[in-house]
Design a protein around this motif. Structure first.
Motif, PDB file in Angstrom:
ATOM      1  N   ILE A  10      15.901 -37.544  11.630  1.00  0.00           N
ATOM      2  CA  ILE A  10      14.519 -37.620  11.151  1.00  0.00           C
ATOM      3  C   ILE A  10      13.672 -38.437  12.118  1.00  0.00           C
ATOM      4  CG2 ILE A  10      13.051 -38.586   9.333  1.00  0.00           C
ATOM      5  CD1 ILE A  10      15.253 -37.787   7.356  1.00  0.00           C
ATOM      6  N   ARG A  11      14.237 -39.543  12.601  1.00  0.00           N
ATOM      7  CA  ARG A  11      13.507 -40.390  13.531  1.00  0.00           C
ATOM      8  C   ARG A  11      13.182 -39.617  14.821  1.00  0.00           C
ATOM      9  NH1 ARG A  11      16.534 -45.602  14.154  1.00  0.00           N
ATOM     10  NH2 ARG A  11      15.903 -45.795  11.999  1.00  0.00           N
ATOM     11  N   SER A  12      14.162 -38.872  15.337  1.00  0.00           N
ATOM     12  CA  SER A  12      13.915 -38.119  16.564  1.00  0.00           C
ATOM     13  C   SER A  12      12.915 -36.999  16.317  1.00  0.00           C
ATOM     14  CB  SER A  12      15.220 -37.578  17.144  1.00  0.00           C
ATOM     15  OG  SER A  12      15.793 -36.623  16.276  1.00  0.00           O
ATOM     16  N   SER A  13      12.949 -36.383  15.135  1.00  0.00           N
ATOM     17  CA  SER A  13      11.970 -35.342  14.807  1.00  0.00           C
ATOM     18  C   SER A  13      10.566 -35.908  14.783  1.00  0.00           C
ATOM     19  CB  SER A  13      12.283 -34.714  13.449  1.00  0.00           C
ATOM     20  OG  SER A  13      13.469 -34.005  13.493  1.00  0.00           O
ATOM     21  N   LEU A  14      10.420 -37.089  14.171  1.00  0.00           N
ATOM     22  CA  LEU A  14       9.101 -37.705  14.105  1.00  0.00           C
ATOM     23  C   LEU A  14       8.584 -38.065  15.492  1.00  0.00           C
ATOM     24  CD1 LEU A  14       9.504 -39.959  10.945  1.00  0.00           C
ATOM     25  CD2 LEU A  14       8.238 -37.816  11.151  1.00  0.00           C
ATOM     26  N   VAL A  15       9.473 -38.523  16.361  1.00  0.00           N
ATOM     27  CA  VAL A  15       9.065 -38.855  17.724  1.00  0.00           C
ATOM     28  C   VAL A  15       8.596 -37.598  18.451  1.00  0.00           C
ATOM     29  CG1 VAL A  15       9.904 -39.625  19.977  1.00  0.00           C
ATOM     30  CG2 VAL A  15      10.486 -40.920  17.928  1.00  0.00           C
ATOM     31  N   VAL A  16       9.373 -36.518  18.316  1.00  0.00           N
ATOM     32  CA  VAL A  16       9.001 -35.257  18.973  1.00  0.00           C
ATOM     33  C   VAL A  16       7.684 -34.743  18.421  1.00  0.00           C
ATOM     34  CG1 VAL A  16       9.641 -32.836  19.233  1.00  0.00           C
ATOM     35  CG2 VAL A  16      11.339 -34.604  19.604  1.00  0.00           C
ATOM     36  N   ILE A  17       7.533 -34.787  17.106  1.00  0.00           N
ATOM     37  CA  ILE A  17       6.281 -34.323  16.490  1.00  0.00           C
ATOM     38  C   ILE A  17       5.111 -35.191  16.947  1.00  0.00           C
ATOM     39  CG2 ILE A  17       5.054 -34.154  14.280  1.00  0.00           C
ATOM     40  CD1 ILE A  17       7.751 -33.271  13.050  1.00  0.00           C
ATOM     41  N   GLY A  18       5.329 -36.501  17.014  1.00  0.00           N
ATOM     42  CA  GLY A  18       4.279 -37.390  17.484  1.00  0.00           C
ATOM     43  C   GLY A  18       3.879 -37.104  18.922  1.00  0.00           C
ATOM     44  N   GLU A  41       9.394 -25.796  14.590  1.00  0.00           N
ATOM     45  CA  GLU A  41      10.285 -25.016  13.728  1.00  0.00           C
ATOM     46  C   GLU A  41      11.688 -24.925  14.332  1.00  0.00           C
ATOM     47  OE1 GLU A  41       8.321 -21.268  13.242  1.00  0.00           O
ATOM     48  OE2 GLU A  41       7.120 -21.979  11.556  1.00  0.00           O
ATOM     49  N   GLN A  42      11.757 -24.691  15.646  1.00  0.00           N
ATOM     50  CA  GLN A  42      13.060 -24.607  16.306  1.00  0.00           C
ATOM     51  C   GLN A  42      13.791 -25.941  16.237  1.00  0.00           C
ATOM     52  OE1 GLN A  42      12.239 -23.216  20.248  1.00  0.00           O
ATOM     53  NE2 GLN A  42      12.049 -21.072  19.633  1.00  0.00           N
ATOM     54  N   ASN A  43      13.061 -27.031  16.453  1.00  0.00           N
ATOM     55  CA  ASN A  43      13.657 -28.363  16.404  1.00  0.00           C
ATOM     56  C   ASN A  43      14.189 -28.669  15.006  1.00  0.00           C
ATOM     57  OD1 ASN A  43      14.418 -30.938  17.048  1.00  0.00           O
ATOM     58  ND2 ASN A  43      12.347 -31.779  17.045  1.00  0.00           N
ATOM     59  N   ILE A  44      13.397 -28.382  13.994  1.00  0.00           N
ATOM     60  CA  ILE A  44      13.824 -28.622  12.613  1.00  0.00           C
ATOM     61  C   ILE A  44      15.013 -27.741  12.267  1.00  0.00           C
ATOM     62  CG2 ILE A  44      13.133 -28.344  10.189  1.00  0.00           C
ATOM     63  CD1 ILE A  44      10.341 -29.297  11.043  1.00  0.00           C
ATOM     64  N   SER A  45      14.996 -26.497  12.710  1.00  0.00           N
ATOM     65  CA  SER A  45      16.104 -25.578  12.433  1.00  0.00           C
ATOM     66  C   SER A  45      17.398 -26.069  13.068  1.00  0.00           C
ATOM     67  CB  SER A  45      15.761 -24.186  12.953  1.00  0.00           C
ATOM     68  OG  SER A  45      16.845 -23.315  12.798  1.00  0.00           O
ATOM     69  N   MET A  46      17.334 -26.508  14.313  1.00  0.00           N
ATOM     70  CA  MET A  46      18.529 -27.018  14.998  1.00  0.00           C
ATOM     71  C   MET A  46      19.061 -28.258  14.292  1.00  0.00           C
ATOM     72  SD  MET A  46      17.791 -26.458  19.121  1.00  0.00           S
ATOM     73  CE  MET A  46      17.649 -28.173  19.291  1.00  0.00           C
ATOM     74  N   GLN A  47      18.188 -29.164  13.910  1.00  0.00           N
ATOM     75  CA  GLN A  47      18.632 -30.389  13.249  1.00  0.00           C
ATOM     76  C   GLN A  47      19.203 -30.099  11.867  1.00  0.00           C
ATOM     77  OE1 GLN A  47      15.478 -33.238  13.423  1.00  0.00           O
ATOM     78  NE2 GLN A  47      15.732 -33.559  15.620  1.00  0.00           N
ATOM     79  N   THR A  48      18.640 -29.112  11.177  1.00  0.00           N
ATOM     80  CA  THR A  48      19.180 -28.729   9.869  1.00  0.00           C
ATOM     81  C   THR A  48      20.586 -28.172  10.025  1.00  0.00           C
ATOM     82  OG1 THR A  48      16.959 -28.234   9.060  1.00  0.00           O
ATOM     83  CG2 THR A  48      18.796 -27.280   7.838  1.00  0.00           C
ATOM     84  N   GLN A  49      20.799 -27.335  11.038  1.00  0.00           N
ATOM     85  CA  GLN A  49      22.124 -26.779  11.282  1.00  0.00           C
ATOM     86  C   GLN A  49      23.126 -27.888  11.620  1.00  0.00           C
ATOM     87  OE1 GLN A  49      21.556 -23.870  14.356  1.00  0.00           O
ATOM     88  NE2 GLN A  49      20.662 -22.364  12.971  1.00  0.00           N
ATOM     89  N   GLU A  50      22.718 -28.855  12.421  1.00  0.00           N
ATOM     90  CA  GLU A  50      23.599 -29.968  12.776  1.00  0.00           C
ATOM     91  C   GLU A  50      23.941 -30.808  11.545  1.00  0.00           C
ATOM     92  OE1 GLU A  50      21.657 -32.164  15.866  1.00  0.00           O
ATOM     93  OE2 GLU A  50      21.821 -30.533  17.317  1.00  0.00           O
ATOM     94  N   MET A  51      22.954 -31.065  10.688  1.00  0.00           N
ATOM     95  CA  MET A  51      23.212 -31.851   9.478  1.00  0.00           C
ATOM     96  C   MET A  51      24.142 -31.100   8.527  1.00  0.00           C
ATOM     97  SD  MET A  51      19.689 -33.894   8.520  1.00  0.00           S
ATOM     98  CE  MET A  51      18.809 -32.424   8.121  1.00  0.00           C
ATOM     99  N   MET A  52      23.967 -29.785   8.397  1.00  0.00           N
ATOM    100  CA  MET A  52      24.835 -28.992   7.528  1.00  0.00           C
ATOM    101  C   MET A  52      26.261 -29.000   8.064  1.00  0.00           C
ATOM    102  SD  MET A  52      23.149 -28.055   4.942  1.00  0.00           S
ATOM    103  CE  MET A  52      24.171 -26.807   4.225  1.00  0.00           C
ATOM    104  N   ALA A  53      26.424 -28.896   9.374  1.00  0.00           N
ATOM    105  CA  ALA A  53      27.762 -28.932   9.976  1.00  0.00           C
ATOM    106  C   ALA A  53      28.414 -30.293   9.734  1.00  0.00           C
ATOM    107  CB  ALA A  53      27.687 -28.623  11.469  1.00  0.00           C
ATOM    108  N   ALA A  54      27.645 -31.363   9.878  1.00  0.00           N
ATOM    109  CA  ALA A  54      28.185 -32.712   9.636  1.00  0.00           C
ATOM    110  C   ALA A  54      28.558 -32.886   8.168  1.00  0.00           C
ATOM    111  CB  ALA A  54      27.161 -33.772  10.052  1.00  0.00           C
TER     112      ALA A  54
END
Length: 94
Positions: A10-18, A41-54
């Motif tokens: 989430i922190r990295s997403s906020l930095v990228v969005i900022g 959208e691509q960034n959020i999708s990739m992070q969602t996939q990584e979180m689901m895998a974890a």
């Protein structure tokens, strides 16, 4: 572990969005909004996939741990039963 991973994502997403937001405001005329939205959208999708895998890995490890504990408990119970039966037989013979 999962909460730490989620917080980092989430922190990295906020930095990228900022950064994309600052870039978009500075270069509003040259950067189309569709590209920014697509990138987000691509960034959020990739992070969602990584979180689901974890989460899946942690869930599987939890189930394996519980299964191993159950097997050990059953083994201990099975070992204890014959000993108590032997004592009963010895008492009955006396």
């Amino acid at each position: 572990m999962f909460n730490l991973t989620l917080t980092n994502k989430i922190r990295s997403s906020l930095v990228v969005i900022g950064l994309l937001g600052m870039s978009a405001s500075v270069q509003a005329d040259t950067l189309p909004t569709a590209d920014v939205i697509s990138s987000i959208e691509q960034n959020i999708s990739m992070q969602t996939q990584e979180m689901m895998a974890a989460a899946k890995r942690e869930f599987i490890l939890s189930i394996q741990t519980q299964l191993a504990e159950t097997v050990v408990e059953l083994g201990d119970t099975a070992d204890a039963e014959p000993a108590s039966q032997d004592k009963q037989i010895a008492l009955n013979e006396e």
